[in-house]
Design a protein around this motif. Structure first.
Motif, mmCIF file in Angstrom:
data_model
loop_
_atom_site.group_PDB
_atom_site.id
_atom_site.type_symbol
_atom_site.label_atom_id
_atom_site.label_comp_id
_atom_site.label_asym_id
_atom_site.label_seq_id
_atom_site.Cartn_x
_atom_site.Cartn_y
_atom_site.Cartn_z
ATOM 1 N N ARG A 178 0.946 -1.171 -0.077
ATOM 2 C CA ARG A 178 -0.107 -0.065 -0.028
ATOM 3 C C ARG A 178 0.706 1.207 -0.094
ATOM 4 N NH1 ARG A 178 -3.816 -2.506 4.302
ATOM 5 N NH2 ARG A 178 -5.154 -3.665 2.914
ATOM 6 N N LEU A 179 2.084 1.290 0.667
ATOM 7 C CA LEU A 179 2.903 2.321 0.859
ATOM 8 C C LEU A 179 3.480 2.764 -0.609
ATOM 9 C CD1 LEU A 179 4.806 1.585 4.132
ATOM 10 C CD2 LEU A 179 3.191 3.660 3.544
ATOM 11 N N VAL A 180 3.855 1.519 -1.358
ATOM 12 C CA VAL A 180 4.353 1.637 -2.652
ATOM 13 C C VAL A 180 3.005 2.139 -3.558
ATOM 14 C CG1 VAL A 180 5.114 0.403 -4.821
ATOM 15 C CG2 VAL A 180 6.162 0.023 -2.511
ATOM 16 N N ARG A 181 1.878 1.794 -3.470
ATOM 17 C CA ARG A 181 0.553 2.107 -4.490
ATOM 18 C C ARG A 181 0.563 3.632 -4.088
ATOM 19 N NH1 ARG A 181 -4.557 0.294 -1.601
ATOM 20 N NH2 ARG A 181 -3.889 2.193 -0.640
ATOM 21 N N ASP A 182 0.611 4.093 -2.826
ATOM 22 C CA ASP A 182 0.300 5.440 -2.413
ATOM 23 C C ASP A 182 1.481 6.288 -2.731
ATOM 24 O OD1 ASP A 182 -2.106 4.514 -1.884
ATOM 25 O OD2 ASP A 182 -1.598 4.595 0.391
#
Length: 177
Positions: free
Chosen positions: A46-50
């Motif tokens: 999720r951190l990468v996605r965001d």
């Protein structure tokens, strides 16, 4: 506690693999619930996605391939914003101990016995935490974390003592509503 922000904080010290982040979290926050590996990897995705973290590469280091993550500038900004943000006191008190006392009254149970047993459980946990914080070689993070938990347990104990002294009027109040 915000897992995404804790992982960003751990990434602030440099790129890391998910396994290392989980291990460092559990070492840095010894009184917190250990993170599950699945939670670490889901949060990293999720951190990468965001755009708050990115994959720096992969390596195998004599084992399975591992992905190396690092915080982005956007992630560092998000972490700084979160770290400055004052945590608001809880607007509502939703305490399981209080709920069990009321339910014991409603169900013609033994609220006094429940409070006595709960107090014993709290005291046992306080002894465990005291042993942890006074252990030879205990680091300051461990001591402070144990102190935080002990303070909250002590507040619960004081509340239980006050409530036990007020059980008769509480029972009358609960019974009439």
């Amino acid at each position: 506690m915000s897992t995404r922000h804790i992982l960003l904080g751990l990434l602030a010290t440099g790129p890391s693999h998910g396994y290392d982040l989980k291990r460092r979290h559990d070492a840095r926050f010894p009184q917190a619930r250990p993170l599950a590996y699945g939670q670490v990897y889901t949060t990293l995705q999720r951190l990468v996605r965001d755009g708050l973290a990115e994959v720096e590469g992969t390596d195998a280091d004599h084992g399975p391939e591992r992905t190396l993550y690092r915080a982005t500038a956007k992630g560092a900004d998000e972490l700084a914003r979160w770290a400055r943000e004052v945590t608001p006191p809880a607007p509502f008190v939703a305490n399981e101990i209080f709920a069990k006392v009321v339910v014991a009254i409603l169900a013609a149970g033994d609220p006094e016995g429940y409070l006595r047993d709960q107090r014993a459980a709290h005291m046992a946990r306080m002894r465990e935490l005291t042993a942890v914080k006074t252990a030879v070689g205990a680091d300051l993070s461990t001591v402070l974390s144990a102190d935080y938990a002990l303070t909250h347990l002590d507040a619960d104990l004081r509340w239980m003592t006050t409530t036990a002294a007020r059980l008769a009027p509480l029972t009358a109040e609960v019974d009439k509503t």
